[in-house]
Design a protein around this motif. Structure first.
Motif, PDB file in Angstrom:
ATOM      1  N   ASP A 130       0.618  -8.464  -3.132  1.00  0.00           N
ATOM      2  CA  ASP A 130       1.365  -7.666  -2.153  1.00  0.00           C
ATOM      3  C   ASP A 130       1.742  -6.304  -2.724  1.00  0.00           C
ATOM      4  O   ASP A 130       1.666  -5.289  -2.037  1.00  0.00           O
ATOM      5  N   ARG A 135      -1.263   1.341   0.315  1.00  0.00           N
ATOM      6  CA  ARG A 135      -0.802   1.896   1.598  1.00  0.00           C
ATOM      7  C   ARG A 135      -0.002   3.180   1.372  1.00  0.00           C
ATOM      8  O   ARG A 135      -0.181   4.166   2.090  1.00  0.00           O
ATOM      9  N   LEU A 182      -1.315  -4.012  -2.717  1.00  0.00           N
ATOM     10  CA  LEU A 182      -1.623  -3.555  -1.354  1.00  0.00           C
ATOM     11  C   LEU A 182      -0.588  -2.551  -0.861  1.00  0.00           C
ATOM     12  O   LEU A 182      -0.940  -1.570  -0.195  1.00  0.00           O
ATOM     13  N   ASP A 225      -5.319  -2.823   6.778  1.00  0.00           N
ATOM     14  CA  ASP A 225      -5.535  -2.861   5.334  1.00  0.00           C
ATOM     15  C   ASP A 225      -5.966  -1.498   4.842  1.00  0.00           C
ATOM     16  O   ASP A 225      -6.808  -0.841   5.447  1.00  0.00           O
ATOM     17  N   GLU A 258      -8.088  -1.087  -7.995  1.00  0.00           N
ATOM     18  CA  GLU A 258      -7.321  -2.022  -7.176  1.00  0.00           C
ATOM     19  C   GLU A 258      -8.178  -3.226  -6.791  1.00  0.00           C
ATOM     20  O   GLU A 258      -7.699  -4.366  -6.813  1.00  0.00           O
ATOM     21  N   LEU A 292      -9.168   0.549  -0.658  1.00  0.00           N
ATOM     22  CA  LEU A 292      -8.797   0.266  -2.041  1.00  0.00           C
ATOM     23  C   LEU A 292      -9.669   1.044  -3.011  1.00  0.00           C
ATOM     24  O   LEU A 292     -10.856   1.262  -2.766  1.00  0.00           O
TER      25      LEU A 292
END
Length: 58
Positions: free
Chosen positions: A42, A49, A45, A4, A11, A7
């Motif tokens: 999703d 990334r 995230l 993960d 976010e 963030l």
């Protein structure tokens, strides 16, 4: 599943709102569609990334 990402505050806030909406829909019943909210989670995230990868390559 990949690790993960870290963030940002924005976010985290967006995810908190989406999780709250998902919980509200869950209470409404098992037949309520949540795919749209899951896709938004999703997407947030995935963006985090990608941001980490860009920052790591600098």
């Amino acid at each position: 599943m990949s690790q993960d990402p870290k963030l940002t505050t924005t976010e985290k806030a967006k995810l908190a709102v989406l999780v709250g909406r998902m919980a509200k829909r869950y209470v409404a019943g098992p037949d309520v569609h949540q795919g749209d909210l899951e896709r938004r989670v999703d997407r947030i995230l995935d963006g985090a990334r990608e941001r980490e990868q860009r920052n790591a390559s600098k």
